[in-house]
Design a protein around this motif. Structure first.
Motif, PDB file in Angstrom:
ATOM      1  N   LEU A  30       0.837  -1.203   0.000  1.00  0.00           N
ATOM      2  CA  LEU A  30       0.000   0.000   0.000  1.00  0.00           C
ATOM      3  C   LEU A  30       0.873   1.254   0.000  1.00  0.00           C
ATOM      4  N   GLN A  31       1.948   1.229   0.791  1.00  0.00           N
ATOM      5  CA  GLN A  31       2.878   2.358   0.830  1.00  0.00           C
ATOM      6  C   GLN A  31       3.476   2.591  -0.553  1.00  0.00           C
ATOM      7  N   ASN A  32       3.898   1.520  -1.225  1.00  0.00           N
ATOM      8  CA  ASN A  32       4.500   1.638  -2.555  1.00  0.00           C
ATOM      9  C   ASN A  32       3.506   2.183  -3.577  1.00  0.00           C
ATOM     10  N   ILE A  33       2.254   1.723  -3.484  1.00  0.00           N
ATOM     11  CA  ILE A  33       1.219   2.214  -4.403  1.00  0.00           C
ATOM     12  C   ILE A  33       0.972   3.696  -4.171  1.00  0.00           C
ATOM     13  N   PHE A  34       0.818   4.084  -2.904  1.00  0.00           N
ATOM     14  CA  PHE A  34       0.559   5.492  -2.586  1.00  0.00           C
ATOM     15  C   PHE A  34       1.738   6.379  -2.975  1.00  0.00           C
ATOM     16  N   ASP A  35       2.961   5.874  -2.773  1.00  0.00           N
ATOM     17  CA  ASP A  35       4.144   6.661  -3.121  1.00  0.00           C
ATOM     18  C   ASP A  35       4.285   6.827  -4.623  1.00  0.00           C
ATOM     19  N   ALA A  36       3.778   5.854  -5.388  1.00  0.00           N
ATOM     20  CA  ALA A  36       3.871   5.928  -6.856  1.00  0.00           C
ATOM     21  C   ALA A  36       2.713   6.723  -7.461  1.00  0.00           C
ATOM     22  N   THR A  37       1.712   7.037  -6.647  1.00  0.00           N
ATOM     23  CA  THR A  37       0.551   7.772  -7.144  1.00  0.00           C
ATOM     24  C   THR A  37       0.876   9.260  -7.251  1.00  0.00           C
ATOM     25  N   PRO A  38       0.613   9.878  -8.417  1.00  0.00           N
ATOM     26  CA  PRO A  38       0.934  11.308  -8.588  1.00  0.00           C
ATOM     27  C   PRO A  38      -0.101  12.215  -7.929  1.00  0.00           C
ATOM     28  N   ALA A  39      -0.297  12.025  -6.640  1.00  0.00           N
ATOM     29  CA  ALA A  39      -1.273  12.821  -5.883  1.00  0.00           C
ATOM     30  C   ALA A  39      -0.778  12.942  -4.452  1.00  0.00           C
ATOM     31  N   PHE A  40      -1.257  13.975  -3.760  1.00  0.00           N
ATOM     32  CA  PHE A  40      -0.929  14.161  -2.355  1.00  0.00           C
ATOM     33  C   PHE A  40      -1.912  13.338  -1.531  1.00  0.00           C
ATOM     34  N   ILE A  41      -1.412  12.334  -0.824  1.00  0.00           N
ATOM     35  CA  ILE A  41      -2.282  11.423  -0.076  1.00  0.00           C
ATOM     36  C   ILE A  41      -1.933  11.481   1.404  1.00  0.00           C
ATOM     37  N   SER A  42      -2.953  11.673   2.210  1.00  0.00           N
ATOM     38  CA  SER A  42      -2.749  11.648   3.653  1.00  0.00           C
ATOM     39  C   SER A  42      -3.941  10.987   4.326  1.00  0.00           C
ATOM     40  N   LEU A  43      -3.649  10.274   5.398  1.00  0.00           N
ATOM     41  CA  LEU A  43      -4.684   9.647   6.216  1.00  0.00           C
ATOM     42  C   LEU A  43      -4.681  10.354   7.561  1.00  0.00           C
ATOM     43  N   ARG A  44      -5.849  10.810   8.001  1.00  0.00           N
ATOM     44  CA  ARG A  44      -5.953  11.568   9.260  1.00  0.00           C
ATOM     45  C   ARG A  44      -6.807  10.799  10.257  1.00  0.00           C
ATOM     46  N   ASP A  45      -6.531  10.994  11.531  1.00  0.00           N
ATOM     47  CA  ASP A  45      -7.381  10.378  12.552  1.00  0.00           C
ATOM     48  C   ASP A  45      -8.599  11.262  12.812  1.00  0.00           C
ATOM     49  N   ILE A  46      -9.403  10.906  13.786  1.00  0.00           N
ATOM     50  CA  ILE A  46     -10.663  11.599  14.037  1.00  0.00           C
ATOM     51  C   ILE A  46     -10.445  13.045  14.491  1.00  0.00           C
ATOM     52  N   ASN A  47      -9.224  13.359  14.928  1.00  0.00           N
ATOM     53  CA  ASN A  47      -8.898  14.723  15.335  1.00  0.00           C
ATOM     54  C   ASN A  47      -8.194  15.507  14.229  1.00  0.00           C
ATOM     55  N   GLY A  48      -8.042  14.877  13.066  1.00  0.00           N
ATOM     56  CA  GLY A  48      -7.383  15.541  11.950  1.00  0.00           C
ATOM     57  C   GLY A  48      -5.875  15.407  11.953  1.00  0.00           C
ATOM     58  N   ALA A  49      -5.312  14.631  12.896  1.00  0.00           N
ATOM     59  CA  ALA A  49      -3.866  14.442  12.964  1.00  0.00           C
ATOM     60  C   ALA A  49      -3.419  13.423  11.911  1.00  0.00           C
ATOM     61  N   PHE A  50      -2.203  13.590  11.428  1.00  0.00           N
ATOM     62  CA  PHE A  50      -1.676  12.702  10.393  1.00  0.00           C
ATOM     63  C   PHE A  50      -1.377  11.308  10.943  1.00  0.00           C
ATOM     64  N   ILE A  51      -1.881  10.304  10.231  1.00  0.00           N
ATOM     65  CA  ILE A  51      -1.537   8.911  10.513  1.00  0.00           C
ATOM     66  C   ILE A  51      -0.559   8.420   9.444  1.00  0.00           C
ATOM     67  N   PHE A  52      -0.712   8.971   8.239  1.00  0.00           N
ATOM     68  CA  PHE A  52       0.131   8.553   7.108  1.00  0.00           C
ATOM     69  C   PHE A  52       0.166   9.655   6.075  1.00  0.00           C
TER      70      PHE A  52
END
Length: 252
Positions: A30-52
Motif C-alpha cells: 500500500l505504501q508503494n502504491i501510494f508513493d507511486a501515485t501522482p497525488a498528495f495522499i494523507s490519512l488523518r485520525d478523528i482529530n485531523g492528525a496525520f496517521i500517514f
C-alpha cells in the motif's frame, strides 16, 4: 531447597506470525502504491492528525512521515483561515460524508491551486475513525484554463467585430459558437443558440438552407465555397456562404 522439576508453557503463534507478516507485506504494498501515485495522499485520525502521508505529500510539506505523525496541520504550520484541506477534513469527519473535487487556493504557497477529495473512514462498528485526503496540484491547469478563456474572449471580440455571419457547428449541426452578427440574423442572443440546430430554433424550412449545406459538408468532408442563397426565412435577401469542415488532430 533442591530443584526437582521445571515447568514450561508454550503457545503456537505460527498463524499470528503469518498474519503479522501478511499485514506488513500489505502495508508495504500500500505504501508503494501510494508513493507511486501522482497525488498528495494523507490519512488523518478523528482529530485531523496525520496517521500517514505518501512521498509526494511529504515533499510538498517539506517534512517526513515521522515529523508529522500525530500532528495536525495547525500544530505544524499554525492557524490558517479560509478553506483549507484541514477544514475539509474536519467537515468530512463531522458530517460523515465525502467531499469530491473541491478546488482550494493555497494559503501557504501563493498562486498555487489544488483539487482535493476527502473520504470518511469507518471502523467495523460504523463509527468514523478518520478521513483519507487525496489532492492534486492544478496550478498549471488553472493557468491554461485562464489563458484559453482569455484567448476565447479575444477571439469572440475579433469575430464580433467582423461584419460576416460566423458560426461553428458540431457534427450534429448544433451551434457551438455564433458571433453577434449571426445571432442578430437568427434573432436571438449568442448564448440562446448554443447547443441547438437551426431547425430547432426556427422549425424545418423547405428548399436549400445553411443547415442543409452544413450537413452536406459534414457528410462529404469537403468545403462549400461562395454559395449564394436566397433564404426562405428572409425573402428578398441574398446571402453568400462558405462552409468549411473542421477536423480533429486524428483526422476525424
Amino acid at each position: 531447597g533442591l530443584l526437582t522439576s521445571i515447568g514450561s508453557i508454550g503457545i503456537d503463534i505460527t498463524e499470528r506470525k503469518h498474519a503479522e507478516q501478511e499485514a506488513a507485506e500489505k502495508s508495504n504494498l500500500l505504501q508503494n502504491i501510494f508513493d507511486a501515485t501522482p497525488a498528495f495522499i494523507s490519512l488523518r485520525d478523528i482529530n485531523g492528525a496525520f496517521i500517514f502521508i505518501n512521498d509526494l505529500m511529504a515533499a510538498e510539506m517539506g517534512m517526513s512521515l515521522e515529523e508529522v505523525l500525530g500532528k495536525t496541520p495547525t500544530d505544524i504550520f499554525g492557524v490558517v483561515s479560509g478553506e483549507t484541506v484541514e477544514a475539509l477534513v474536519s467537515e468530512v469527519i463531522k458530517l460523515k460524508k465525502p467531499i469530491f473535487q473541491r478546488e482550494i487556493k493555497s494559503k501557504r504557497r501563493t498562486g498555487r491551486f489544488y483539487r482535493y477529495s476527502v473520504v470518511p473512514m469507518f471502523e467495523d462498528n460504523g463509527d468514523i475513525s478518520g478521513a483519507l485526503a487525496i489532492g492534486q496540484d492544478i496550478t498549471e491547469l488553472k493557468r491554461t484554463e485562464r489563458e484559453v478563456a482569455e484567448k476565447t474572449g479575444l477571439l469572440q471580440t475579433i469575430l464580433d467585430a467582423t461584419p460576416e455571419l460566423i458560426s461553428l457547428r458540431d457534427i450534429d449541426g448544433r451551434f457551438v459558437f455564433v458571433n453577434k452578427h449571426m445571432a442578430a440574423d437568427i434573432g436571438m442572443r449568442p448564448d440562446d443558440a448554443i447547443g441547438k440546430t437551426h431547425p430547432e430554433l426556427h422549425g424545418e424550412v423547405p428548399g436549400l438552407t445553411i443547415q442543409k449545406l452544413a450537413m452536406e459538408v459534414l457528410e462529404s468532408k469537403q468545403p462549400i465555397l461562395e454559395r449564394e442563397l436566397s433564404l426562405p426565412r428572409r425573402p428578398g435577401r441574398t446571402h453568400r456562404y462558405s462552409i468549411i469542415p473542421v477536423f480533429k488532430d486524428s483526422g476525424d
